[in-house]
Write an enzyme that holds these catalytic residues in place. Structure first.
Site, short mmCIF file in Angstrom:
data_model
loop_
_atom_site.label_atom_id
_atom_site.label_comp_id
_atom_site.label_asym_id
_atom_site.label_seq_id
_atom_site.Cartn_x
_atom_site.Cartn_y
_atom_site.Cartn_z
CE LYS A 62 -8.26 -7.62 -4.39
NZ LYS A 62 -8.84 -7.66 -3.11
CE LYS B 99 -11.25 0.85 -2.09
NZ LYS B 99 -11.44 -0.47 -1.45
CE LYS C 298 -4.37 -1.61 1.88
NZ LYS C 298 -5.42 -1.40 2.86
P1 ADP Z 1 -10.60 -3.44 -3.05
O1 ADP Z 1 -9.71 -4.60 -3.42
O2 ADP Z 1 -11.47 -3.01 -4.18
O3 ADP Z 1 -9.81 -2.33 -2.40
P2 ADP Z 1 -11.30 -4.13 -0.38
O4 ADP Z 1 -9.88 -4.50 -0.15
O5 ADP Z 1 -11.86 -2.93 0.30
O6 ADP Z 1 -11.59 -4.01 -1.94
O7 ADP Z 1 -12.17 -5.41 -0.02
C1 ADP Z 1 -13.32 -5.44 0.75
C2 ADP Z 1 -13.78 -6.88 0.84
O8 ADP Z 1 -14.11 -7.37 -0.46
C3 ADP Z 1 -12.69 -7.82 1.38
O9 ADP Z 1 -13.32 -8.80 2.20
C4 ADP Z 1 -12.12 -8.46 0.14
O10 ADP Z 1 -11.61 -9.76 0.39
C5 ADP Z 1 -13.34 -8.52 -0.78
N1 ADP Z 1 -12.92 -8.41 -2.17
C6 ADP Z 1 -12.37 -7.32 -2.76
N2 ADP Z 1 -12.12 -7.53 -4.06
C7 ADP Z 1 -12.51 -8.82 -4.31
C8 ADP Z 1 -12.52 -9.63 -5.49
N3 ADP Z 1 -12.07 -9.20 -6.65
N4 ADP Z 1 -13.03 -10.89 -5.39
C9 ADP Z 1 -13.49 -11.36 -4.22
N5 ADP Z 1 -13.51 -10.65 -3.08
C10 ADP Z 1 -13.03 -9.38 -3.10
NA NA Z 2 -7.82 -4.34 -1.32
#
Ligand code: ADP
Ligand code: NA
Length: 327
Positions: free
Chosen positions: A196, A199, A114
């Site tokens: 994956k 955002k 990060k």
């Molecule tokens: P991002 O990766 O968009 O920043 P976050 O890290 O805030 O999303 O993730 C919030 C929740 O959503 C977590 O529990 C994470 O494991 C799940 N999550 C995020 N992206 C994915 C994805 N592509 N597939 C499955 N679960 C996800």
């Molecule tokens: Na994330």
């Protein structure tokens, strides 16, 4: 019989959750509220580890809560609250920081990722946020924490800190277990199905609150491969396989069933149909979110009730911990 307790949080950093957040996390939260005493929080304290516009943060926190409600979190069954409404999180977080070794905190790999991605000056909060996350969990004496691979290290830290506190001051915290939920789908980016959906890479991300026509278009233009056959083969056909996983999760039909159904049909048919399935799923969700956001007093009431219930538990745990520490 009391149900095992589960704790999970989600950041309000984007206005809209994306399909990965729903299929990888929130959908499981909805299922867990049936079997568990569930505590779910919108973690706005974590959000300010990177700079936020105050107005936008406040709005995103409310929109996040509205989405959780619209997606099926039942505030009569689960305790849904905003982290900053429960000051015990920051208070226990400080105590735990004082128990964490600097080297130990430095080993958290997410900080390296990060901070490397961040252009602005990196704050100490980004470094210590796994310790705040430990406080989030330990305050509720959670038995279970649903975790993805990327959070495993943080849960280990939480267990280490709980054990250390208990050894030094006497048994206070329960050591939480990772909870691997069934039917968790990892969703990949529609434009780069080897990464994956996230955002932080906004091109191939389907947002729950964007115009459904935009989502359908993104699905139609998802990257697939040069073949024609619709088969589930994540290694050689990651794009098609990702679409099948999404389709299966949203429709409740098995991937095998879908593959049989699309025998002899093309990628275009699959994408068009998936666009429709997604639209059907998300339209009522969007309507509910709009309803919650149109009635701020009602949303305030739901969140105030959640914070009150959360504080009943968190307040008792913090009081016990403070007492042991010598406060
Ligand atoms: P991002 O990766 O968009 O920043 P976050 O890290 O805030 O999303 O993730 C919030 C929740 O959503 C977590 O529990 C994470 O494991 C799940 N999550 C995020 N992206 C994915 C994805 N592509 N597939 C499955 N679960 C996800
Ligand atoms: Na994330």
């Amino acid at each position: 019989v009391s149900r095992p307790r589960v704790l999970s949080g989600i950041q309000p950093t984007a206005g809209s959750f994306h399909l990965g957040n729903y299929l990888g996390a929130i959908r499981q939260w909805v299922a867990l509220q049936e079997t568990h005493d569930a505590f779910y929080c919108v973690v706005d304290l974590h959000a300010i580890t990177v700079e936020q516009d105050p107005k936008v943060l406040r709005q995103n926190t409310r929109t996040s809560a509205a989405q959780l409600l619209a997606l099926g979190i039942d505030p009569d069954s689960a305790t849904l609250f905003v982290q900053s409404h429960v000051p015990e999180h920051a208070q226990l977080g400080w105590v735990l920081q004082c128990l964490t070794g600097f080297g130990e905190a430095s080993r958290m790999t997410q900080f390296k990722d990060k901070s490397a991605r961040q252009e602005a000056q990196v704050g100490v909060g980004l470094f210590t946020y796994p310790i705040l996350q430990a406080a989030d969990i330990l305050l509720y004496n959670a038995h279970h924490v649903p975790v993805g691979e990327d959070q495993r290290q943080h849960l280990e830290l939480t267990r280490d800190l709980a054990q250390r506190f208990n050894t030094r001051y006497g048994k206070t915290f329960r050591l939480p277990e990772a909870y691997i939920v069934k039917d968790t789908a990892k969703i990949y980016d529609l434009q780069d199905p080897t990464a994956k959906m996230s955002k932080s890479v906004p091109t191939g991300v389907v947002e729950l609150l964007e115009d459904v026509k935009r989502s359908a278009k993104k699905i139609r233009s998802a990257v697939t491969d040069t073949g024609r056959e619709i088969t589930y083969d994540p290694e050689h056909k990651p794009g098609v396989s990702n679409l099948l996983v999404i389709y299966s999760a949203l429709s409740g039909r098995t991937v095998e069933d879908l593959v049989a159904d699309y025998d002899g049909k093309g990628y275009g048919d699959l994408k068009k149909d998936l666009g429709e399935v997604f639209t059907e799923f998300v339209t009522p969700v969007q309507e509910k979110v709009a309803t919650y956001l149109a009635d701020p007093a009602e949303l305030d009431k739901v969140l105030a009730k959640g914070a009150e219930r959360a504080r009943e538990v968190a307040g008792k745990t913090l009081a016990r911990a403070y007492d042991k520490v010598g406060f």
